[in-house]
Write an enzyme that holds these catalytic residues in place. Structure first.
Site, PDB file in Angstrom:
ATOM      1  N   CYS A  47       0.830  -1.205   0.000  1.00 42.29           N
ATOM      2  CA  CYS A  47       0.000   0.000   0.000  1.00 42.29           C
ATOM      3  C   CYS A  47       0.868   1.260   0.000  1.00 42.29           C
ATOM      4  O   CYS A  47       1.885   1.332   0.693  1.00 42.29           O
ATOM      5  CB  CYS A  47      -0.916  -0.013   1.217  1.00 42.29           C
ATOM      6  SG  CYS A  47      -2.049   1.389   1.269  1.00 42.29           S
ATOM      7  N   CYS A  51       0.400   4.636   7.054  1.00 42.94           N
ATOM      8  CA  CYS A  51      -0.228   4.432   8.369  1.00 42.94           C
ATOM      9  C   CYS A  51       0.745   3.646   9.263  1.00 42.94           C
ATOM     10  O   CYS A  51       1.122   2.518   8.926  1.00 42.94           O
ATOM     11  CB  CYS A  51      -1.549   3.673   8.208  1.00 42.94           C
ATOM     12  SG  CYS A  51      -2.582   4.383   6.907  1.00 42.94           S
ATOM     13  N   CYS A  54       0.296  -0.098  10.375  1.00 35.41           N
ATOM     14  CA  CYS A  54      -0.175  -1.104   9.411  1.00 35.41           C
ATOM     15  C   CYS A  54       0.952  -1.889   8.741  1.00 35.41           C
ATOM     16  O   CYS A  54       1.877  -1.308   8.166  1.00 35.41           O
ATOM     17  CB  CYS A  54      -1.032  -0.422   8.343  1.00 35.41           C
ATOM     18  SG  CYS A  54      -1.774  -1.609   7.201  1.00 35.41           S
ATOM     19  N   CYS A  91     -16.567  -9.372   5.204  1.00 30.80           N
ATOM     20  CA  CYS A  91     -15.893  -8.083   5.017  1.00 30.80           C
ATOM     21  C   CYS A  91     -14.628  -8.279   4.192  1.00 30.80           C
ATOM     22  O   CYS A  91     -13.738  -9.041   4.590  1.00 30.80           O
ATOM     23  CB  CYS A  91     -15.480  -7.486   6.350  1.00 30.80           C
ATOM     24  SG  CYS A  91     -16.780  -7.457   7.567  1.00 30.80           S
ATOM     25  N   CYS A 124     -19.546  -6.207   3.468  1.00 30.80           N
ATOM     26  CA  CYS A 124     -18.841  -4.989   3.872  1.00 30.80           C
ATOM     27  C   CYS A 124     -17.543  -4.935   3.073  1.00 30.80           C
ATOM     28  O   CYS A 124     -16.935  -5.979   2.818  1.00 30.80           O
ATOM     29  CB  CYS A 124     -18.548  -5.073   5.363  1.00 30.80           C
ATOM     30  SG  CYS A 124     -17.567  -3.705   5.988  1.00 30.80           S
ATOM     31  N   CYS A 184     -19.360   1.797   8.608  1.00 35.55           N
ATOM     32  CA  CYS A 184     -18.692   1.118   9.714  1.00 35.55           C
ATOM     33  C   CYS A 184     -17.448   1.948   9.991  1.00 35.55           C
ATOM     34  O   CYS A 184     -16.561   2.016   9.131  1.00 35.55           O
ATOM     35  CB  CYS A 184     -18.342  -0.308   9.280  1.00 35.55           C
ATOM     36  SG  CYS A 184     -17.230  -1.145  10.414  1.00 35.55           S
ATOM     37  N   ARG A 256     -18.030  -3.322  17.635  1.00 31.37           N
ATOM     38  CA  ARG A 256     -17.274  -4.543  17.310  1.00 31.37           C
ATOM     39  C   ARG A 256     -15.950  -4.600  18.065  1.00 31.37           C
ATOM     40  O   ARG A 256     -15.106  -3.718  17.915  1.00 31.37           O
ATOM     41  CB  ARG A 256     -17.017  -4.600  15.790  1.00 31.37           C
ATOM     42  CG  ARG A 256     -16.380  -5.897  15.318  1.00 31.37           C
ATOM     43  CD  ARG A 256     -16.518  -6.055  13.808  1.00 31.37           C
ATOM     44  NE  ARG A 256     -17.888  -5.909  13.396  1.00 31.37           N
ATOM     45  CZ  ARG A 256     -18.311  -5.042  12.467  1.00 31.37           C
ATOM     46  NH1 ARG A 256     -17.461  -4.269  11.860  1.00 31.37           N
ATOM     47  NH2 ARG A 256     -19.594  -4.968  12.165  1.00 31.37           N
TER      48      ARG A 256
HETATM   49  N1  SAM Z   1      -6.874   0.509   3.308  1.00 32.02           N
HETATM   50  C1  SAM Z   1      -8.114   0.601   3.935  1.00 32.02           C
HETATM   51  C2  SAM Z   1      -8.183   1.703   4.942  1.00 32.02           C
HETATM   52  O1  SAM Z   1      -7.142   2.235   5.307  1.00 32.02           O
HETATM   53  O2  SAM Z   1      -9.280   2.039   5.367  1.00 32.02           O
HETATM   54  C3  SAM Z   1      -8.598  -0.696   4.568  1.00 32.02           C
HETATM   55  C4  SAM Z   1      -7.731  -1.585   5.359  1.00 32.02           C
HETATM   56  S1  SAM Z   1      -7.166  -1.017   6.927  1.00 32.02           S
HETATM   57  C5  SAM Z   1      -6.062  -2.326   7.310  1.00 32.02           C
HETATM   58  C6  SAM Z   1      -8.540  -1.160   8.014  1.00 32.02           C
HETATM   59  C7  SAM Z   1      -8.341  -0.828   9.476  1.00 32.02           C
HETATM   60  O3  SAM Z   1      -7.664  -1.884  10.133  1.00 32.02           O
HETATM   61  C8  SAM Z   1      -7.516   0.390   9.835  1.00 32.02           C
HETATM   62  O4  SAM Z   1      -8.211   1.581   9.671  1.00 32.02           O
HETATM   63  C9  SAM Z   1      -7.196   0.106  11.287  1.00 32.02           C
HETATM   64  O5  SAM Z   1      -8.216   0.616  12.124  1.00 32.02           O
HETATM   65  C10 SAM Z   1      -7.175  -1.417  11.369  1.00 32.02           C
HETATM   66  N2  SAM Z   1      -5.801  -1.929  11.580  1.00 32.02           N
HETATM   67  C11 SAM Z   1      -4.832  -2.017  10.650  1.00 32.02           C
HETATM   68  N3  SAM Z   1      -3.699  -2.510  11.198  1.00 32.02           N
HETATM   69  C12 SAM Z   1      -3.948  -2.716  12.511  1.00 32.02           C
HETATM   70  C13 SAM Z   1      -3.157  -3.190  13.605  1.00 32.02           C
HETATM   71  N4  SAM Z   1      -1.889  -3.532  13.456  1.00 32.02           N
HETATM   72  N5  SAM Z   1      -3.747  -3.294  14.804  1.00 32.02           N
HETATM   73  C14 SAM Z   1      -5.049  -2.943  14.973  1.00 32.02           C
HETATM   74  N6  SAM Z   1      -5.831  -2.472  13.986  1.00 32.02           N
HETATM   75  C15 SAM Z   1      -5.291  -2.356  12.760  1.00 32.02           C
HETATM   76 FE1  SF4 Z   2      -2.899   1.186   3.386  1.00 33.25          FE
HETATM   77 FE2  SF4 Z   2      -2.867  -0.043   5.763  1.00 33.25          FE
HETATM   78 FE3  SF4 Z   2      -3.179   2.596   5.644  1.00 33.25          FE
HETATM   79 FE4  SF4 Z   2      -5.191   0.981   4.812  1.00 33.25          FE
HETATM   80  S1  SF4 Z   2      -4.388   1.154   6.907  1.00 33.25           S
HETATM   81  S2  SF4 Z   2      -4.385   2.817   3.789  1.00 33.25           S
HETATM   82  S3  SF4 Z   2      -3.964  -0.718   3.973  1.00 33.25           S
HETATM   83  S4  SF4 Z   2      -1.346   1.449   4.985  1.00 33.25           S
END
Ligand code: SAM
Ligand code: SF4
Ligand code: DTB
Length: 334
Positions: A47, A51, A54, A91, A124, A184, A256
């Site tokens: 990606c 973030c 992530c 989802c 979802c 959500c 959730r």
């Molecule tokens: N790319 C999309 C976005 O950013 O909305 C969808 C995927 S993203 C992985 C969805 C959510 O997963 C994030 O907004 C975050 O709240 C949660 N998430 C991601 N990595 C995580 C982690 N290591 N621990 C807990 N929650 C996490």
């Molecule tokens: Fe990309 Fe992860 Fe950020 Fe979603 S949360 S935009 S998958 S880096």
């Protein structure tokens, strides 16, 4: 609710807070049922966004394997499996900054959604940023809810993500709601934020009009190779408090209990359900991280005597509250 009201609740002695959230829960969810949702990462890793929590960001060295968008047949197989296991919501997540109309990958996603939507589960998706047109196309294809988290307070957000803004997140949520999808939207605890940040995040979420249909409360799963890999575990009782305040602030939402359950005892999870959580991710894997085994979750729900919530794939998105739209604490929607 505004920050002061949320903070007054948060500061209560724990049992007093839980008594209040339990009462709200019983009024709005009298049956004590838990929704089971299965997650599938249909496009993993690589990606462009940064973030810092992530594992899927191409900017961190988490070591996860990057995978292309899954073929429809493979997704259908997993969706059928999820349904057979008792999940009522499926989802699908993609590690993208967003999607754009007319691109091959978005067409492919619409095709996948159209078929998954025929299986009788709620559908979802979480695909990153959406414009108005993309939101309408997803709704038309059969999406029940769009997941897009604000993750933390507006103030803390730039410390966690720099490649897009908190405002960008709000715009996507607006587009999803305007297209008639349920939203959500929740966040993550454990990003180095203060309690004030957590409540300011909830202030934003509770002032959405309409309020979200579901609110995922994630506890950070520190992923190796990410900037937050060494962050300490969230205190389970802080998680319980946050769930209780969320239940009171957004009475009709499914709250959730999301990422991080592998580090929670059965007793802590039971307290989360008692405080107002009524949905979980069900299945051994989240997107890239572990989740409790299906058998373990079945046993837990059995021990607690909690039934599971039936799917409502045709449910209407929550309606806009006219009174809230006129009040000064409204988030500015029109
Ligand atoms: N790319 C999309 C976005 O950013 O909305 C969808 C995927 S993203 C992985 C969805 C959510 O997963 C994030 O907004 C975050 O709240 C949660 N998430 C991601 N990595 C995580 C982690 N290591 N621990 C807990 N929650 C996490
Ligand atoms: Fe990309 Fe992860 Fe950020 Fe979603 S949360 S935009 S998958 S880096
Ligand atoms: C949400 O709030 N939590 C889920 C879902 N929405 C997409 C994702 C949790 C991801 C946990 C980390 C991982 O699996 O990589």
């Amino acid at each position: 609710m505004n920050y002061e009201q949320l903070n007054d609740l948060y500061k209560l002695p724990l049992f007093e807070l839980i008594e209040k959230s339990r009462a709200v829960h019983k009024t709005n969810w009298p049956k004590d049922e838990v929704q089971l949702c299965t997650l599938l990462s249909i496009k993993t890793g690589g990606c462009s966004e940064d973030c810092s929590y992530c594992a899927q960001s191409a900017r961190h060295s988490s070591g996860i394997e990057v995978e292309r968008l899954m073929a429809k047949d493979a997704v259908m197989e997993r969706a059928l499996q999820a349904r057979a296991n008792g999940s009522t919501r499926f989802c699908m997540g993609a590690a993208w900054r967003g999607v754009r109309m007319g691109t091959q990958r978005f067409e492919q996603v619409l095709d996948i959604v159209t078929d998954v939507a025929k299986l009788g589960m709620e559908v979802c998706v979480t695909l990153g940023e959406l414009g108005a047109e993309e939101a309408v196309a997803l709704k038309k294809a059969g999406v029940t809810a769009y997941n897009h988290n604000v993750d933390t307070s507006p103030e803390h957000y730039p410390n966690i993500v720099t490649t897009h803004t908190f405002e960008d997140r709000l715009r996507t949520i607006r587009h999803a709601q305007d297209a008639g999808m349920s939203v959500c939207c929740g966040g993550i605890l454990g990003l180095g934020e203060t309690i004030e940040d957590r409540l300011k995040m909830l202030e934003v979420i509770s002032n959405f009009n309409p309020q979200p249909e579901s609110i995922p409360v994630n506890a950070l799963m520190p992923m190796p190779g990410t900037p937050l890999a060494e962050n300490p575990q969230v205190d389970p009782l802080d998680l319980v408090r946050m769930i209780a305040v969320t239940r009171i602030a957004v009475p009709k939402a499914k709250v959730r209990l999301s990422a991080g359950r592998t580090c929670l005892s059965e007793e802590a999870q039971a307290l989360c359900f008692y405080a107002g959580a009524n949905s979980i991710f069900y299945g051994d894997k989240l997107l890239t991280a572990k989740n409790p085994a299906v058998e373990k979750d079945r046993a837990l729900l059995g021990k607690l005597g909690l039934a599971t919530l039936a799917p409502q794939p045709e449910m209407e998105a929550p309606a806009c509250d006219e009174e809230q739209a006129l009040s000064p604490s409204c988030c500015g929607c029109d």
